[in-house]
Design an enzyme around this catalytic site. Structure first.
Site: not given
Length: 226
Positions: A99, A187-189
């Site tokens: 993301m 911001g991430s996953r």
């Protein structure tokens, strides 16, 4: 489209802070009109970027018990068989969705069922695509016994910019496919672990929409695709 509840206080305080700074600049820096206008423009752009990050668009959700639906907006960056050491302790198919800061950061339940396991892990802040981020970064692990039968594991993983993961589930909760289970800021996953015989419906590099993109079909239950 509306603003997500996780962003309302941040947006309010940011707006008030920018407003105060701009008023002070206009009051004490009056001779430098060009600089003042540039700072106003930067402030507006900054606020609009923050506003789009916390947007919560309406979604027509896809639901079916043998489907695994994308838990987040983003891009598929991993599809591989891996050893999952925390819960399953055996080989699973991993699908990872990265993301970026411009994506919607709501995370949604990929399946319906009962939360069998939940754990929050404090950790580091490697960039979200780093191989160690799945096991070393700040993260949550959720395992849902799906209505179709198999246990599905999914993780929120913080990135280099993200410093806070929010979740709305706990062990024993009944969850519905497509509904929000959390939010990751800046911001991430998200990693999803499914049985190795699962039929994967996405490709590397493909963009996903949370609650709408079918990422996999389980081998049990009725067929959605016929």
């Amino acid at each position: 489209m509306k603003i997500h509840k996780e962003g309302r206080k941040i947006l309010l305080f940011t707006f008030l802070g920018l407003l105060i700074v701009n008023l002070l600049i206009f009051r004490f820096n009056a001779p430098h009109e060009t600089f003042n206008k540039i700072f106003v423009a930067i402030s507006v752009i900054l606020f609009l970027l923050l506003l789009q990050f916390f947007r919560s668009p309406f979604r027509n959700l896809i639901t079916h018990e043998d489907l695994v639906i994308a838990p987040a907006d983003g891009k598929v960056v991993v599809i591989e068989d891996v050893h999952e050491p925390e819960f399953f302790k055996d080989t699973r198919k991993q699908i990872s969705i990265f993301m970026s800061p411009i994506n919607v950061h709501i995370t949604r339940n990929p399946v319906s069922g009962i939360v069998k396991y939940f754990k929050y892990h404090p950790g580091n802040y490697f960039v979200a695509w780093h191989p160690k981020s799945s096991t070393k970064n700040e993260r949550t692990t959720v395992v849902v016994t799906s209505d179709a039968g198999p246990d599905i594991l999914f993780r929120q993983i913080a990135g280099a910019m993200a410093r806070r993961i929010v979740w709305y589930v706990t062990e024993g909760d009944e969850v519905n496919q497509g509904e929000e289970f959390g939010f990751i800021k800046f911001g991430s996953r998200v990693d999803i672990f499914v049985p190795v015989d699962t039929d994967i419906k996405v490709n590397l590099g493909e963009k996903t929409k949370g609650g709408q993109t079918v990422i996999a079909q389980l081998k049990t239950g009725g067929s959605f695709f016929g």
